[in-house]
Scaffold this motif. Sequence first.
Motif, PDB file in Angstrom:
ATOM      1  N   MET A 168      53.748  38.519  40.670  1.00 26.10           N
ATOM      2  CA  MET A 168      52.756  37.477  40.700  1.00 26.10           C
ATOM      3  C   MET A 168      51.382  38.101  40.967  1.00 26.10           C
ATOM      4  SD  MET A 168      52.086  34.149  43.196  1.00 26.10           S
ATOM      5  CE  MET A 168      53.699  33.916  43.711  1.00 26.10           C
ATOM      6  N   PRO A 169      50.396  37.846  40.111  1.00 26.14           N
ATOM      7  CA  PRO A 169      49.061  38.423  40.307  1.00 26.14           C
ATOM      8  C   PRO A 169      48.404  37.928  41.595  1.00 26.14           C
ATOM      9  CG  PRO A 169      49.298  37.555  38.084  1.00 26.14           C
ATOM     10  CD  PRO A 169      50.496  37.097  38.867  1.00 26.14           C
ATOM     11  N   LYS A 170      47.738  38.836  42.259  1.00 33.31           N
ATOM     12  CA  LYS A 170      47.045  38.552  43.504  1.00 33.31           C
ATOM     13  C   LYS A 170      45.599  38.161  43.185  1.00 33.31           C
ATOM     14  CE  LYS A 170      46.229  41.058  47.823  1.00 33.31           C
ATOM     15  NZ  LYS A 170      46.474  42.310  48.524  1.00 33.31           N
ATOM     16  N   LEU A 171      45.043  37.198  43.915  1.00 34.31           N
ATOM     17  CA  LEU A 171      43.653  36.779  43.736  1.00 34.31           C
ATOM     18  C   LEU A 171      42.823  37.288  44.909  1.00 34.31           C
ATOM     19  CD1 LEU A 171      41.337  35.275  42.385  1.00 34.31           C
ATOM     20  CD2 LEU A 171      42.165  33.171  43.469  1.00 34.31           C
ATOM     21  N   ILE A 172      41.836  38.127  44.583  1.00 31.88           N
ATOM     22  CA  ILE A 172      40.944  38.723  45.572  1.00 31.88           C
ATOM     23  C   ILE A 172      39.541  38.164  45.361  1.00 31.88           C
ATOM     24  CG2 ILE A 172      39.834  40.879  46.302  1.00 31.88           C
ATOM     25  CD1 ILE A 172      42.397  42.320  45.353  1.00 31.88           C
ATOM     26  N   VAL A 173      38.871  37.843  46.448  1.00 28.20           N
ATOM     27  CA  VAL A 173      37.455  37.504  46.410  1.00 28.20           C
ATOM     28  C   VAL A 173      36.694  38.742  46.842  1.00 28.20           C
ATOM     29  CG1 VAL A 173      35.633  36.189  47.545  1.00 28.20           C
ATOM     30  CG2 VAL A 173      37.731  35.050  46.864  1.00 28.20           C
ATOM     31  N   PHE A 174      35.654  39.109  46.102  1.00 27.97           N
ATOM     32  CA  PHE A 174      34.780  40.221  46.492  1.00 27.97           C
ATOM     33  C   PHE A 174      33.350  39.705  46.493  1.00 27.97           C
ATOM     34  CE2 PHE A 174      31.979  43.789  45.934  1.00 27.97           C
ATOM     35  CZ  PHE A 174      32.515  44.760  46.757  1.00 27.97           C
ATOM     36  N   LYS A 215      48.344  28.476  37.507  1.00 29.77           N
ATOM     37  CA  LYS A 215      49.052  29.007  36.328  1.00 29.77           C
ATOM     38  C   LYS A 215      48.850  30.511  36.204  1.00 29.77           C
ATOM     39  CE  LYS A 215      48.357  24.932  33.503  1.00 29.77           C
ATOM     40  NZ  LYS A 215      47.653  24.427  32.314  1.00 29.77           N
ATOM     41  N   MET A 216      47.611  30.959  36.401  1.00 31.95           N
ATOM     42  CA  MET A 216      47.315  32.390  36.289  1.00 31.95           C
ATOM     43  C   MET A 216      48.069  33.180  37.353  1.00 31.95           C
ATOM     44  SD  MET A 216      43.238  31.951  35.492  1.00 31.95           S
ATOM     45  CE  MET A 216      42.792  33.665  35.537  1.00 31.95           C
ATOM     46  N   LYS A 217      48.129  32.652  38.568  1.00 36.70           N
ATOM     47  CA  LYS A 217      48.835  33.339  39.651  1.00 36.70           C
ATOM     48  C   LYS A 217      50.348  33.337  39.441  1.00 36.70           C
ATOM     49  CE  LYS A 217      47.770  32.916  43.865  1.00 36.70           C
ATOM     50  NZ  LYS A 217      47.295  33.782  44.896  1.00 36.70           N
ATOM     51  N   ALA A 218      50.866  32.338  38.748  1.00 38.34           N
ATOM     52  CA  ALA A 218      52.304  32.245  38.505  1.00 38.34           C
ATOM     53  C   ALA A 218      52.753  33.146  37.358  1.00 38.34           C
ATOM     54  CB  ALA A 218      52.695  30.795  38.197  1.00 38.34           C
ATOM     55  N   GLY A 219      51.818  33.634  36.563  1.00 39.04           N
ATOM     56  CA  GLY A 219      52.149  34.447  35.399  1.00 39.04           C
ATOM     57  C   GLY A 219      52.359  35.903  35.751  1.00 39.04           C
ATOM     58  N   ASP A 220      52.512  36.681  34.710  1.00 43.13           N
ATOM     59  CA  ASP A 220      52.637  38.133  34.856  1.00 43.13           C
ATOM     60  C   ASP A 220      51.249  38.737  34.695  1.00 43.13           C
ATOM     61  OD1 ASP A 220      55.392  38.024  35.120  1.00 43.13           O
ATOM     62  OD2 ASP A 220      55.703  38.098  32.950  1.00 43.13           O
ATOM     63  N   GLU A 237      48.088  41.772  35.760  1.00 43.71           N
ATOM     64  CA  GLU A 237      47.340  42.384  36.852  1.00 43.71           C
ATOM     65  C   GLU A 237      46.697  41.313  37.714  1.00 43.71           C
ATOM     66  OE1 GLU A 237      45.171  46.085  35.922  1.00 43.71           O
ATOM     67  OE2 GLU A 237      45.495  45.470  33.848  1.00 43.71           O
ATOM     68  N   GLY A 238      46.141  41.750  38.813  1.00 36.96           N
ATOM     69  CA  GLY A 238      45.487  40.848  39.734  1.00 36.96           C
ATOM     70  C   GLY A 238      44.191  40.298  39.178  1.00 36.96           C
ATOM     71  N   MET A 239      43.563  39.442  39.976  1.00 36.39           N
ATOM     72  CA  MET A 239      42.314  38.791  39.594  1.00 36.39           C
ATOM     73  C   MET A 239      41.297  39.021  40.700  1.00 36.39           C
ATOM     74  SD  MET A 239      44.006  35.212  38.382  1.00 36.39           S
ATOM     75  CE  MET A 239      45.171  35.210  39.734  1.00 36.39           C
ATOM     76  N   ALA A 240      40.034  39.185  40.302  1.00 33.82           N
ATOM     77  CA  ALA A 240      38.939  39.335  41.259  1.00 33.82           C
ATOM     78  C   ALA A 240      37.888  38.279  40.979  1.00 33.82           C
ATOM     79  CB  ALA A 240      38.334  40.731  41.166  1.00 33.82           C
ATOM     80  N   LEU A 241      37.571  37.511  41.991  1.00 36.29           N
ATOM     81  CA  LEU A 241      36.546  36.477  41.907  1.00 36.29           C
ATOM     82  C   LEU A 241      35.311  37.002  42.616  1.00 36.29           C
ATOM     83  CD1 LEU A 241      35.584  33.549  41.386  1.00 36.29           C
ATOM     84  CD2 LEU A 241      36.767  32.898  43.489  1.00 36.29           C
TER      85      LEU A 241
END
Length: 186
Positions: free
Chosen positions: A1-7, A111-116, A118-122
């Motif tokens: 599950m892709p991880k969501l990071i805030v930077f 949906k994005m977090k439930a998919g396959d 890489e992670g995400m950066a906001l």
Amino acid sequence: MPKLIVFNHISLDGYFVDANNQMSWAKNHVDDEWNSFVTENAKGGGVLLFGRVTYQMMASFWPTEAASQSMPEVAMQMNNLPKVVFSRTLDQATWNNTRLIKNNLIDEVKKMKAGDGEGMALMGSGTIVSQLTQANLIDEFQVVVNPVILGKGRTMFEGDDLKQLRLTKTRTFKNGNVFVSYEPTS
């Protein structure tokens, strides 16, 4: 599950934008050590997420010759990585590899977090950070505290309920910036 990071960057008094909705103050503490950190951080890959204001700011800089000359590796990553912009008002997103999502921020991020993948950066995008924090969708908050006091501005978390966080990383830079990383405890 892709991880969501805030930077995001913040001032010592906790603002991520000043009273004029600007972030130029965050570029005042640049040196070789900081530039190396930014370059390494940009190699992380994944999907970049933005709100409209941050997207337009980034899209106006990173595809330029000035960006390519000043930070070539970062510019290459910013331009080539997949990007998502959340906006109800934009009609199109023309920056390379960008998908525009006009509705259902929370559902789309779930949906994005439930998919396959890489992670995400906001980055930036305070209103979106606040909404995703309230929905418990952010896995990590990476914050750069800049040695500046703004006096006025906006925080990333307006309207949020109390959230307990656990410190996971810190790094102090010679230029006065302090990088901290937190994860939610629940």
